[in-house]
Design an enzyme around this catalytic site. Sequence first.
Site, PDB file in Angstrom:
ATOM      1  N   ARG A   1      -7.677  -3.189   9.375  1.00  0.00           N
ATOM      2  CA  ARG A   1      -6.585  -4.119  10.005  1.00  0.00           C
ATOM      3  C   ARG A   1      -7.436  -4.636  11.437  1.00  0.00           C
ATOM      4  O   ARG A   1      -7.052  -5.857  11.952  1.00  0.00           O
ATOM      5  CB  ARG A   1      -5.304  -3.547  10.549  1.00  0.00           C
ATOM      6  CG  ARG A   1      -4.719  -2.888   9.357  1.00  0.00           C
ATOM      7  CD  ARG A   1      -3.224  -2.823   9.651  1.00  0.00           C
ATOM      8  NE  ARG A   1      -2.629  -1.840   8.443  1.00  0.00           N
ATOM      9  CZ  ARG A   1      -2.271  -2.344   7.302  1.00  0.00           C
ATOM     10  NH1 ARG A   1      -2.629  -3.392   6.850  1.00  0.00           N
ATOM     11  NH2 ARG A   1      -1.856  -1.259   6.517  1.00  0.00           N
TER      12      ARG A   1
ATOM     13  N   ARG B   1      -9.165  12.143  11.880  1.00  0.00           N
ATOM     14  CA  ARG B   1      -7.641  12.083  12.264  1.00  0.00           C
ATOM     15  C   ARG B   1      -6.810  13.427  12.267  1.00  0.00           C
ATOM     16  O   ARG B   1      -7.372  14.242  11.613  1.00  0.00           O
ATOM     17  CB  ARG B   1      -7.059  10.982  11.482  1.00  0.00           C
ATOM     18  CG  ARG B   1      -7.757   9.579  11.274  1.00  0.00           C
ATOM     19  CD  ARG B   1      -7.383   8.530  10.512  1.00  0.00           C
ATOM     20  NE  ARG B   1      -5.672   8.345  10.841  1.00  0.00           N
ATOM     21  CZ  ARG B   1      -4.787   7.327  10.020  1.00  0.00           C
ATOM     22  NH1 ARG B   1      -5.668   6.957   8.968  1.00  0.00           N
ATOM     23  NH2 ARG B   1      -3.795   7.154  10.344  1.00  0.00           N
TER      24      ARG B   1
ATOM     25  N   LYS C   1      -4.599   5.748  14.688  1.00  0.00           N
ATOM     26  CA  LYS C   1      -4.623   5.345  13.088  1.00  0.00           C
ATOM     27  C   LYS C   1      -6.073   5.413  12.605  1.00  0.00           C
ATOM     28  O   LYS C   1      -6.720   5.987  13.167  1.00  0.00           O
ATOM     29  CB  LYS C   1      -4.115   3.757  13.395  1.00  0.00           C
ATOM     30  CG  LYS C   1      -2.553   3.715  13.541  1.00  0.00           C
ATOM     31  CD  LYS C   1      -1.751   4.307  12.458  1.00  0.00           C
ATOM     32  CE  LYS C   1      -0.537   4.430  13.034  1.00  0.00           C
ATOM     33  NZ  LYS C   1       0.457   4.955  11.778  1.00  0.00           N
TER      34      LYS C   1
ATOM     35  N   SER D   1       6.594   9.251  12.036  1.00  0.00           N
ATOM     36  CA  SER D   1       5.658   9.109  11.081  1.00  0.00           C
ATOM     37  C   SER D   1       6.279   9.181   9.848  1.00  0.00           C
ATOM     38  O   SER D   1       6.741  10.490   9.333  1.00  0.00           O
ATOM     39  CB  SER D   1       4.659  10.286  11.414  1.00  0.00           C
ATOM     40  OG  SER D   1       3.880  10.272  10.166  1.00  0.00           O
TER      41      SER D   1
ATOM     42  N   ARG E   1      -6.451   1.948  17.918  1.00  0.00           N
ATOM     43  CA  ARG E   1      -6.306   0.645  17.705  1.00  0.00           C
ATOM     44  C   ARG E   1      -6.097  -0.234  18.950  1.00  0.00           C
ATOM     45  O   ARG E   1      -6.176  -1.450  19.144  1.00  0.00           O
ATOM     46  CB  ARG E   1      -5.250   0.237  16.717  1.00  0.00           C
ATOM     47  CG  ARG E   1      -5.686   0.295  15.271  1.00  0.00           C
ATOM     48  CD  ARG E   1      -4.541   0.240  14.229  1.00  0.00           C
ATOM     49  NE  ARG E   1      -5.343   0.383  12.893  1.00  0.00           N
ATOM     50  CZ  ARG E   1      -4.407   0.397  11.666  1.00  0.00           C
ATOM     51  NH1 ARG E   1      -2.996   0.515  11.826  1.00  0.00           N
ATOM     52  NH2 ARG E   1      -5.108   0.413  10.796  1.00  0.00           N
TER      53      ARG E   1
ATOM     54  N   ASP F   1       1.921  -0.916  12.058  1.00  0.00           N
ATOM     55  CA  ASP F   1       0.577  -1.506  11.447  1.00  0.00           C
ATOM     56  C   ASP F   1       0.056  -2.864  12.006  1.00  0.00           C
ATOM     57  O   ASP F   1      -0.949  -3.403  11.599  1.00  0.00           O
ATOM     58  CB  ASP F   1       0.408  -1.456  10.107  1.00  0.00           C
ATOM     59  CG  ASP F   1       0.467  -0.039   9.547  1.00  0.00           C
ATOM     60  OD1 ASP F   1       0.021   1.026  10.444  1.00  0.00           O
ATOM     61  OD2 ASP F   1       0.984   0.530   8.335  1.00  0.00           O
TER      62      ASP F   1
ATOM     63  N   GLY G   1      -5.246   7.719   5.226  1.00  0.00           N
ATOM     64  CA  GLY G   1      -4.342   8.829   6.012  1.00  0.00           C
ATOM     65  C   GLY G   1      -2.799   9.005   5.192  1.00  0.00           C
ATOM     66  O   GLY G   1      -2.588  10.348   5.024  1.00  0.00           O
TER      67      GLY G   1
ATOM     68  N   LYS H   1       0.948  -1.243  -0.122  1.00  0.00           N
ATOM     69  CA  LYS H   1       0.052   0.075   0.077  1.00  0.00           C
ATOM     70  C   LYS H   1       0.888   1.273  -0.245  1.00  0.00           C
ATOM     71  O   LYS H   1       0.581   2.043  -0.755  1.00  0.00           O
ATOM     72  CB  LYS H   1      -0.760   0.080   1.107  1.00  0.00           C
ATOM     73  CG  LYS H   1      -1.799   1.123   1.458  1.00  0.00           C
ATOM     74  CD  LYS H   1      -3.184   0.750   1.975  1.00  0.00           C
ATOM     75  CE  LYS H   1      -3.074   0.511   3.701  1.00  0.00           C
ATOM     76  NZ  LYS H   1      -2.957   1.988   4.507  1.00  0.00           N
ATOM     77  N   SER H   2       2.071   1.188   0.735  1.00  0.00           N
ATOM     78  CA  SER H   2       2.490   2.368   1.011  1.00  0.00           C
ATOM     79  C   SER H   2       3.350   2.747  -0.486  1.00  0.00           C
ATOM     80  O   SER H   2       3.517   3.883  -0.861  1.00  0.00           O
ATOM     81  CB  SER H   2       3.688   2.292   1.956  1.00  0.00           C
ATOM     82  OG  SER H   2       3.103   2.438   3.365  1.00  0.00           O
TER      83      SER H   2
HETATM   84  C1  S3P Z   1       2.400   4.833   6.261  1.00  0.00           C
HETATM   85  C2  S3P Z   1       2.716   5.150   7.412  1.00  0.00           C
HETATM   86  C3  S3P Z   1       2.348   4.721   8.753  1.00  0.00           C
HETATM   87  C4  S3P Z   1       1.518   3.620   8.639  1.00  0.00           C
HETATM   88  C5  S3P Z   1       0.562   3.790   7.446  1.00  0.00           C
HETATM   89  C6  S3P Z   1       1.174   3.848   6.109  1.00  0.00           C
HETATM   90  C7  S3P Z   1       3.113   5.008   4.885  1.00  0.00           C
HETATM   91  O1  S3P Z   1       1.560   5.727   9.191  1.00  0.00           O
HETATM   92  O2  S3P Z   1       0.749   3.477   9.952  1.00  0.00           O
HETATM   93  O3  S3P Z   1      -0.250   2.666   7.023  1.00  0.00           O
HETATM   94  O4  S3P Z   1       2.800   4.805   4.083  1.00  0.00           O
HETATM   95  O5  S3P Z   1       3.860   6.341   5.127  1.00  0.00           O
HETATM   96  P1  S3P Z   1       2.516   6.983   9.956  1.00  0.00           P
HETATM   97  O6  S3P Z   1       3.234   7.887   8.939  1.00  0.00           O
HETATM   98  O7  S3P Z   1       1.253   7.990  10.459  1.00  0.00           O
HETATM   99  O8  S3P Z   1       2.916   6.469  11.192  1.00  0.00           O
END
Ligand code: S3P
Length: 448
Positions: free
Chosen positions: A403, A129, A354, A174, A358, A327, A101, A28-29
């Site tokens: 999740r 959020r 999140k 983050s 969670r 996560d 997010g 996903k990222s």
């Molecule tokens: C992510 C960063 C994380 C993670 C999210 C994906 C990303 O969040 O929890 O599912 O792709 O950069 P945070 O940056 O808020 O920790």
Amino acid sequence: MSGHATPIRMTSHKSGPLTGQADVPGDKSISHRSLILGAMAVGETVITGLLEGEDVIDTARAMRAFGAEVTRDEAGTWHVHGVGVGGFAEPGNVIDCGNSGTGVRLIMGAMATCPITATFTGDASLNKRPMARVTDPLALFGAKAVGRSGGRLPMTIVGAADPVPVRYTVPVPSAQVKSAVLLAGLNAPGQTIVIEQEATRDHTERMLAGFGAEIVTQETDEGRVITLTGQPELRPQTIVVPRDPSSAAFPVCAAIITPGSDVLVPNIGLNPTRAGLFATLREMGADLSYENPREEGGEPVADLRARFSPDLKGIEVPPARAASMIDEYPVLSVVAAFAQGQTVMRGVKELRVKESDRIEAMAAGLRAGGVAVEDGPDWWIVTGLGHGNVPGGQTCASHLDHRIAMSFLIMGMATQEPVSVDDAGPIATSFPIFEALMADLGADIRRG
Ligand code: S3P
């Protein structure tokens, strides 16, 4: 998108053994980043293995709204014709990032140094959020943000017409904040410097280097200092998205707690900034191995093999590992219920902001299923009952959080009584094939 679909109740029954191969979807990222950077390059970026979940589709739609051409061909390959750094057009309508997010925070960063205005919204979860963590540093570039009280969406960002580069120490661990600042820094002249005290996922840095940006990371006493030289011409790329370790976590943990299981999860991204869960599971006594370690598209990958592990023991998870498995705590707490003794998780305040809180969501569902959980602002402790002894029998609220929904459906595979979730719909945000993939492995998850 932020629709209000009818809830999809699901119930997970004692299952197994789980066997076979689990081809989990793309990361996903990395999927979000490949669309956004593709849109900021000049020319055609080609992406294979993109996660076709709702979160990423929302980002693809947003990139079109900012002027990029984004298409999918019959083979499932995505093509992005980018508009170049600083080339975003002003969207004609509100940008709806749905549940994501990552999507909204990265896109806000990418547009904040363009001379345009955009308004962002999301679903009921995303609109709760915190966004100030991103709009505070974006203000340093010269962007302005007006949102609801508490820095929440819907929110309008007026991009900086004359952006200045920024030096910013990220106050919370983050990757989303770090990435928003780096993406904003792309269209600022000179060097933008981001400092993070704890290493978070570094996909943005790796991908920026791949697209030809000048970006250097130094480990110093201050932390990781990342220096990006602004206003590069990004060169379009061919990106192969590895499979998502955060999605792999679900079949892996299911195999570990379900008697007789032996599951292979091929081609998983094992970037060290993401692999904390697997180290933790091994410390708990899980039978988990990496096969064929290799590198693909600038990211380390391997095949993961997980087998039923009857003698799990609770451990103290090192807080320094939190960012690399942030996560995965929900599903880890499920595995912890089947271990002997306590699993102690500290330094995890971020879990409270999140897609849901969670800690609260998991603690409530675990307790309802007969598992003792203690919790505080940034910690929680699960007291495991050992294999075969977890009662289950509860219905859990998923709180619009994919999740949470998947974690409780994994739990029901090995509890004495079935476990239900009130709404499994959010699973489509990150793992649209979850139900079919788990059924193929031998899971007994039913609708209703
Ligand atoms: C992510 C960063 C994380 C993670 C999210 C994906 C990303 O969040 O929890 O599912 O792709 O950069 P945070 O940056 O808020 O920790």
